[in-house]
Write an enzyme that holds these catalytic residues in place. Structure first.
Site, PDB file in Angstrom:
ATOM      1  N   THR A 121       0.810  -1.127   0.137  1.00 20.80           N
ATOM      2  CA  THR A 121      -0.104  -0.059   0.033  1.00 20.80           C
ATOM      3  C   THR A 121       0.846   1.331  -0.102  1.00 20.80           C
ATOM      4  OG1 THR A 121      -1.509   1.332   1.434  1.00 20.80           O
ATOM      5  CG2 THR A 121      -0.067  -0.263   2.490  1.00 20.80           C
ATOM      6  N   ASP A 122       0.246   2.384  -0.657  1.00 13.21           N
ATOM      7  CA  ASP A 122       1.020   3.594  -0.491  1.00 13.21           C
ATOM      8  C   ASP A 122       1.138   4.191   0.848  1.00 13.21           C
ATOM      9  OD1 ASP A 122      -1.550   4.152   0.042  1.00 13.21           O
ATOM     10  OD2 ASP A 122      -1.588   5.955  -1.793  1.00 13.21           O
ATOM     11  N   GLU A 123       0.315   3.647   1.873  1.00  8.35           N
ATOM     12  CA  GLU A 123       0.439   4.183   3.239  1.00  8.35           C
ATOM     13  C   GLU A 123       1.580   3.904   3.857  1.00  8.35           C
ATOM     14  OE1 GLU A 123      -3.323   3.718   5.308  1.00  8.35           O
ATOM     15  OE2 GLU A 123      -4.277   3.425   3.640  1.00  8.35           O
ATOM     16  N   TYR A 145      -1.983  -0.697  11.033  1.00  8.21           N
ATOM     17  CA  TYR A 145      -1.968  -1.157   9.549  1.00  8.21           C
ATOM     18  C   TYR A 145      -0.825  -0.870   8.679  1.00  8.21           C
ATOM     19  CZ  TYR A 145      -3.589  -1.445   4.944  1.00  8.21           C
ATOM     20  OH  TYR A 145      -3.575  -1.748   3.533  1.00  8.21           O
ATOM     21  N   LYS A 149       1.766  -3.450   7.076  1.00  7.57           N
ATOM     22  CA  LYS A 149       2.261  -3.664   5.736  1.00  7.57           C
ATOM     23  C   LYS A 149       3.563  -3.434   5.382  1.00  7.57           C
ATOM     24  CE  LYS A 149      -0.413  -4.708   2.952  1.00  7.57           C
ATOM     25  NZ  LYS A 149      -0.778  -6.078   2.415  1.00  7.57           N
ATOM     26  N   ARG A 209      -6.454  11.769  -0.551  1.00  2.53           N
ATOM     27  CA  ARG A 209      -6.266  10.521  -1.109  1.00  2.53           C
ATOM     28  C   ARG A 209      -5.994  10.462  -2.244  1.00  2.53           C
ATOM     29  NH1 ARG A 209      -5.117  10.562   3.500  1.00  2.53           N
ATOM     30  NH2 ARG A 209      -5.507   8.944   5.299  1.00  2.53           N
ATOM     31  N   ASN A 244     -11.189  14.301   1.384  1.00  2.90           N
ATOM     32  CA  ASN A 244     -12.462  13.546   1.697  1.00  2.90           C
ATOM     33  C   ASN A 244     -13.687  14.160   1.564  1.00  2.90           C
ATOM     34  OD1 ASN A 244     -10.607  11.269   2.218  1.00  2.90           O
ATOM     35  ND2 ASN A 244     -10.608  11.960   4.303  1.00  2.90           N
TER      36      ASN A 244
HETATM   37  P1  NAD Z   1     -10.284  -6.812   2.421  1.00  4.54           P
HETATM   38  O1  NAD Z   1      -9.887  -6.520   3.753  1.00  4.54           O
HETATM   39  O2  NAD Z   1     -11.616  -6.605   1.630  1.00  4.54           O
HETATM   40  O3  NAD Z   1      -9.921  -8.591   2.012  1.00  4.54           O
HETATM   41  C1  NAD Z   1      -8.818  -9.216   2.853  1.00  4.54           C
HETATM   42  C2  NAD Z   1      -8.917 -10.602   2.434  1.00  4.54           C
HETATM   43  O4  NAD Z   1      -7.999 -11.523   2.999  1.00  4.54           O
HETATM   44  C3  NAD Z   1     -10.415 -11.102   3.253  1.00  4.54           C
HETATM   45  O5  NAD Z   1     -10.834 -12.204   2.264  1.00  4.54           O
HETATM   46  C4  NAD Z   1     -10.037 -12.185   4.261  1.00  4.54           C
HETATM   47  O6  NAD Z   1     -10.643 -13.270   4.727  1.00  4.54           O
HETATM   48  C5  NAD Z   1      -8.475 -12.631   4.045  1.00  4.54           C
HETATM   49  N1  NAD Z   1      -7.386 -12.643   4.980  1.00  4.54           N
HETATM   50  C6  NAD Z   1      -7.391 -11.982   6.299  1.00  4.54           C
HETATM   51  N2  NAD Z   1      -6.561 -12.637   7.087  1.00  4.54           N
HETATM   52  C7  NAD Z   1      -6.094 -13.512   6.363  1.00  4.54           C
HETATM   53  C8  NAD Z   1      -5.067 -14.795   6.640  1.00  4.54           C
HETATM   54  N3  NAD Z   1      -4.490 -14.779   7.945  1.00  4.54           N
HETATM   55  N4  NAD Z   1      -5.029 -15.741   6.064  1.00  4.54           N
HETATM   56  C9  NAD Z   1      -5.830 -15.814   4.751  1.00  4.54           C
HETATM   57  N5  NAD Z   1      -6.709 -14.797   4.447  1.00  4.54           N
HETATM   58  C10 NAD Z   1      -6.931 -13.837   5.168  1.00  4.54           C
HETATM   59  O7  NAD Z   1      -8.875  -6.245   1.876  1.00  4.54           O
HETATM   60  P2  NAD Z   1      -9.005  -5.392   0.379  1.00  4.54           P
HETATM   61  O8  NAD Z   1      -9.155  -4.154   0.445  1.00  4.54           O
HETATM   62  O9  NAD Z   1      -9.260  -6.272  -0.744  1.00  4.54           O
HETATM   63  O10 NAD Z   1      -7.190  -5.401   0.051  1.00  4.54           O
HETATM   64  C11 NAD Z   1      -6.444  -6.825  -0.452  1.00  4.54           C
HETATM   65  C12 NAD Z   1      -5.074  -6.348  -0.109  1.00  4.54           C
HETATM   66  O11 NAD Z   1      -4.666  -4.938  -0.870  1.00  4.54           O
HETATM   67  C13 NAD Z   1      -4.479  -6.151   1.067  1.00  4.54           C
HETATM   68  O12 NAD Z   1      -3.016  -6.681   1.293  1.00  4.54           O
HETATM   69  C14 NAD Z   1      -4.262  -4.404   1.408  1.00  4.54           C
HETATM   70  O13 NAD Z   1      -3.235  -4.148   2.400  1.00  4.54           O
HETATM   71  C15 NAD Z   1      -4.061  -4.240  -0.004  1.00  4.54           C
HETATM   72  N6  NAD Z   1      -4.393  -2.735  -0.459  1.00  4.54           N
HETATM   73  C16 NAD Z   1      -5.843  -2.266  -0.382  1.00  4.54           C
HETATM   74  C17 NAD Z   1      -6.144  -1.169  -0.636  1.00  4.54           C
HETATM   75  C18 NAD Z   1      -7.677  -0.636  -0.534  1.00  4.54           C
HETATM   76  O14 NAD Z   1      -7.700   0.631  -0.525  1.00  4.54           O
HETATM   77  N7  NAD Z   1      -8.608  -1.455  -0.111  1.00  4.54           N
HETATM   78  C19 NAD Z   1      -5.185  -0.161  -1.355  1.00  4.54           C
HETATM   79  C20 NAD Z   1      -4.011  -0.672  -1.480  1.00  4.54           C
HETATM   80  C21 NAD Z   1      -3.543  -1.833  -0.788  1.00  4.54           C
HETATM   81  P1  TYD Z   2      -9.991   4.689   4.520  1.00  2.00           P
HETATM   82  O1  TYD Z   2     -11.249   4.163   3.529  1.00  2.00           O
HETATM   83  O2  TYD Z   2     -10.249   4.042   5.937  1.00  2.00           O
HETATM   84  O3  TYD Z   2      -8.873   4.356   3.720  1.00  2.00           O
HETATM   85  P2  TYD Z   2      -7.203   4.913   4.260  1.00  2.00           P
HETATM   86  O4  TYD Z   2      -7.399   5.080   5.879  1.00  2.00           O
HETATM   87  O5  TYD Z   2      -6.666   3.590   4.053  1.00  2.00           O
HETATM   88  O6  TYD Z   2      -6.809   5.862   3.443  1.00  2.00           O
HETATM   89  O7  TYD Z   2     -10.296   6.203   4.656  1.00  2.00           O
HETATM   90  C1  TYD Z   2     -10.038   7.024   3.695  1.00  2.00           C
HETATM   91  C2  TYD Z   2     -10.195   8.283   4.217  1.00  2.00           C
HETATM   92  O8  TYD Z   2     -11.279   8.744   4.606  1.00  2.00           O
HETATM   93  C3  TYD Z   2      -9.060   8.707   5.406  1.00  2.00           C
HETATM   94  O9  TYD Z   2      -8.517  10.017   5.135  1.00  2.00           O
HETATM   95  C4  TYD Z   2     -10.055   8.573   6.559  1.00  2.00           C
HETATM   96  C5  TYD Z   2     -11.263   9.147   6.087  1.00  2.00           C
HETATM   97  N1  TYD Z   2     -12.487   8.589   6.787  1.00  2.00           N
HETATM   98  C6  TYD Z   2     -13.286   9.406   7.201  1.00  2.00           C
HETATM   99  O10 TYD Z   2     -13.438  10.704   7.142  1.00  2.00           O
HETATM  100  N2  TYD Z   2     -14.447   8.765   7.958  1.00  2.00           N
HETATM  101  C7  TYD Z   2     -14.719   7.539   7.965  1.00  2.00           C
HETATM  102  O11 TYD Z   2     -15.720   7.194   8.693  1.00  2.00           O
HETATM  103  C8  TYD Z   2     -13.680   6.630   7.492  1.00  2.00           C
HETATM  104  C9  TYD Z   2     -13.706   5.160   7.554  1.00  2.00           C
HETATM  105  C10 TYD Z   2     -12.801   7.184   6.611  1.00  2.00           C
END
Ligand code: NAD
Ligand code: TYD
Length: 334
Positions: A121-123, A145, A149, A209, A244
């Site tokens: 992640t970019d985070e 988190y 990562k 973001r 946001n």
């Molecule tokens: P999500 O929370 O929707 O899904 C996570 C999945 O992983 C679920 O199906 C869960 O059951 C499974 N999981 C969790 N712990 C596990 C374990 N110990 N063993 C096996 N499976 C397990 O997540 P997402 O939003 O789809 O993100 C997927 C990946 O992309 C993550 O690694 C996240 O850090 C990364 N990512 C997400 C975002 C975003 O905006 N959502 C952005 C950048 C990177």
């Molecule tokens: P989020 O979707 O949790 O992603 P990340 O924290 O990984 O960037 O949040 C996106 C942005 O929205 C972040 O700046 C936090 C803000 N946010 C709110 O203002 N209210 C909320 O209830 C949530 C979940 C996020």
């Protein structure tokens, strides 16, 4: 090509599973089915001859060893993925995102897989005031988190340098689209707006973001998997930067709801102010995002409007307890 995809029942992983099956890959989906994992997200490929599912934990060495056998590549999506939950309960993040990644890396090394893709992640960079992060910039994560990562991707890069495992790391930006668990900003606010309940904006809502549509994110991961250089990191951002509060107003507009639903609540501790990515390196491999943000957001909102049966059951049970813990005092105090 045989792929072991972990976390394929989650939001981005399930989109990637669909893409891989469409492209003729054989997929083993290993998922622990935490609160965020739902087999319904891959129900339409469940009976496909090229698909199989293994209910397991990436931190469980024996299961992972079996699953990785015969795979050409591993794509590790499995993670605890929500910042607010990591602030409430960090331990599981460290267990899955750091230890689980290391267990998976070791199994991949033993099995001699050709490529390991660590979906990061970019985070991990932390916040940036102006300009955009490049892959050579130092990491400086703010939340449990993002620190977990960062730990996971450092393990992956160490397995490359120490053991010669072929690893690529992608650092994706904030992703949105269908089937995203309604704890993240966009699906939370869309579903709250549809139910006409408060949209809890943290602080002044001016945190920025970089947003990417889920299929563009998956396409970037595919490009890094297919053409990336071993040991390399690839930024993967959609390039649409917005505060946001702008996202919130767009959602209210698209759902036909009133701005009176906006509630500015107590800020998230350690809240990163801005993320921005320089994606030159991945673009040099031929990738670029295909979707424009307003169009993709409108399509996403339409999906949540049409698919109440997907998100309504989620927003009860365990989710309610989390929502109370995260938001009850914030909303009461605002
Ligand atoms: P999500 O929370 O929707 O899904 C996570 C999945 O992983 C679920 O199906 C869960 O059951 C499974 N999981 C969790 N712990 C596990 C374990 N110990 N063993 C096996 N499976 C397990 O997540 P997402 O939003 O789809 O993100 C997927 C990946 O992309 C993550 O690694 C996240 O850090 C990364 N990512 C997400 C975002 C975003 O905006 N959502 C952005 C950048 C990177
Ligand atoms: P989020 O979707 O949790 O992603 P990340 O924290 O990984 O960037 O949040 C996106 C942005 O929205 C972040 O700046 C936090 C803000 N946010 C709110 O203002 N209210 C909320 O209830 C949530 C979940 C996020």
């Amino acid at each position: 090509m045989r792929l072991l995809v972990t976390g394929g029942c989650g939001f981005i992983g399930s989109a990637f599973v669909h893409m891989a099956i469409d492209r003729g890959a054989e997929v083993v989906n290993l998922d622990k089915l935490t609160y965020a994992g739902d087999p319904a997200n891959v129900a339409d490929v469940a009976d496909h001859p090229a698909y199989s599912f293994l209910h397991a934990d990436i931190a469980d060495a024996a299961s992972v060893r079996d699953a990785v056998e015969g795979a050409d590549a591993v794509v590790n999506f499995a993670a605890e993925s929500h910042v607010d939950r990591s602030i409430l309960d960090p331990a599981e993040f460290i267990r899955t995102d750091v230890l689980g990644t290391a267990v998976l890396l070791e199994a991949a090394r033993e099995a001699g897989v050709d490529r390991f893709v660590q979906v990061s992640t970019d985070e991990v960079y932390g916040s940036i005031t102006s300009g955009a992060f490049r892959e050579t910039d130092p990491i400086n994560p703010s939340s449990p988190y993002s620190a977990s990562k960062a730990g996971g991707e450092l393990q992956a890069l160490a397995w490359h340098r120490t053991y010669g495992l072929d690893v690529v790391v992608t650092r994706g930006s904030n992703t949105f689209g269908p089937r995203q668990y309604p704890e993240k900003l966009i699906p939370l606010f869309v579903t709250n707006a549809l139910d006409e309940i408060a949209l809890p904006v943290y602080g002044d809502g001016m945190q920025v973001r970089d947003w990417i549509y889920v299929d563009d994110h998956c396409e970037g991961i595919w490009t890094a998997m297919a053409d990336g250089e071993a040991g390399q990191i690839y930024n993967l951002g959609g390039g649409y930067e917005a505060p946001n509060i702008e996202i919130t107003r767009r959602i209210l507009d698209l759902t036909g709801r009133d701005e009176g639903l906006i509630k500015h609540v107590q800020d998230r501790p350690g809240h990163d102010r801005r993320y921005a990515l320089d994606t030159t390196r991945l673009r040099a491999l031929g990738w670029e995002p295909a979707r424009d943000f307003p169009g993709a957001l409108a399509e996403t909102v339409r999906w949540y409007v049409a698919r109440r049966e997907w998100w309504e059951p989620i927003k009860s049970g365990e989710y309610r307890a989390y929502y109370e813990r995260q938001y009850a005092d914030r909303i009461a105090d605002s």
